[in-house]
Design an enzyme around this catalytic site. Structure first.
Site, PDB file in Angstrom:
ATOM      1  N   ASP A  93      -5.159  -6.085  -1.312  1.00 52.03           N
ATOM      2  CA  ASP A  93      -4.535  -4.777  -1.660  1.00 52.03           C
ATOM      3  C   ASP A  93      -4.162  -4.566  -3.280  1.00 52.03           C
ATOM      4  OD1 ASP A  93      -2.506  -2.367  -0.473  1.00 52.03           O
ATOM      5  OD2 ASP A  93      -1.400  -3.441  -2.290  1.00 52.03           O
ATOM      6  N   ILE A  94      -4.634  -3.408  -3.863  1.00 52.26           N
ATOM      7  CA  ILE A  94      -4.235  -3.271  -5.125  1.00 52.26           C
ATOM      8  C   ILE A  94      -2.943  -3.126  -5.311  1.00 52.26           C
ATOM      9  CG2 ILE A  94      -4.805  -1.562  -7.073  1.00 52.26           C
ATOM     10  CD1 ILE A  94      -7.149  -0.372  -5.535  1.00 52.26           C
TER      11      ILE A  94
ATOM     12  N   GLU B 197      -5.284   1.863  -0.035  1.00 55.83           N
ATOM     13  CA  GLU B 197      -5.826   0.843  -1.092  1.00 55.83           C
ATOM     14  C   GLU B 197      -5.825  -0.405  -0.622  1.00 55.83           C
ATOM     15  OE1 GLU B 197      -1.326   1.268  -2.132  1.00 55.83           O
ATOM     16  OE2 GLU B 197      -2.864   2.611  -1.419  1.00 55.83           O
TER      17      GLU B 197
END
Length: 233
Positions: A96-97, A139
């Site tokens: 995950d960003i 994301e």
């Protein structure tokens, strides 16, 4: 049509009788039949190519060019089944960003989309051909690494996290847009755990990797966490 071409030949052979009209028409009609057969074959070949291209299109996320969530599930189930037969482990990595919303808020969604696409291509380049890489959420990306135990999965995740932190994924007015990611890992080992249901096993270990990823977020982000039983709330 074939009968009309064959019967006159039989008549010539048995009765020495032939039909001038049939004899005259047999050559062009046979030629047209021959061309028609190859035309149908060519058309079927084109249909197969178009269907194959459509399958690839349906399996690929249009923005990031990663696998779609649906196709990711299909591939994961296949890898779990293969792992159960070969008794080889399978690692799940949820990536995950960190603070992705800030990128969208500060630079706009078009830049955010560019970051997502470039990150996806970057990760796919870094991973092996046998690894599964799919877009799991906005994301979030889910990675499955066949024949990979917990130790190897940690090494893969750390290399990927470090490589991402050292690169940029968009440029705005000459400024490089960098980012970090948090990665959670769970490891399916068929030698230690037996699951009769592929769907149950898949959902369980995806959930484990997701919990480990959130643990990495809560610990400060830009790090990797391996799932353990203490993460179950």
């Amino acid at each position: 049509m074939i009968g009309r071409r064959v019967v006159p030949l039989i008549n010539v052979y048995e009765y020495s009788v032939y039909d001038i009209k049939d004899a005259f028409l047999s050559v062009p009609i046979s030629l047209l039949l021959f061309i028609g057969v190859f035309g149908i074959k060519s058309a079927l070949s084109e249909v197969r190519k178009e269907n194959s291209a459509l399958e690839v299109l349906n399996a690929t996320d249009s923005l990031t060019l990663a696998l779609t969530k649906k196709e990711t599930y299909v591939r994961l189930k296949r890898e779990i089944s293969r792992g159960q037969r070969s008794l080889h482990p399978l690692a799940f990595l949820m990536l995950d960003i960190d603070h992705f919303k800030r990128i969208n808020d500060q630079y706009g969604h078009m830049v955010g989309d560019t970051v997502l696409k470039n990150l996806s291509l970057f990760c796919q380049h870094k991973l092996r051909d046998i690894d599964v890489f799919g877009r799991f959420g906005g994301e979030e990306f889910l990675i499955a690494c066949p024949e990979t135990d917990a130790k190897a999965a940690l090494e893969i995740a750390e290399r990927l996290r470090e490589a991402i932190s050292k690169n940029y994924f968009a440029i705005v007015n000459g400024k490089e847009i960098t980012l970090t990611v948090s990665i959670g890992i769970s490891n399916f080992d068929p030698k230690q755990v037996n699951h009769d249901s592929l769907d149950l096993a898949m959902d369980l270990y995806i959930d484990y990797s997701d919990k480990a990823m959130y643990c990495a977020k809560n610990a400060g982000r830009n790090q990797v966490k391996l799932f353990d039983e203490g993460m179950i709330a």
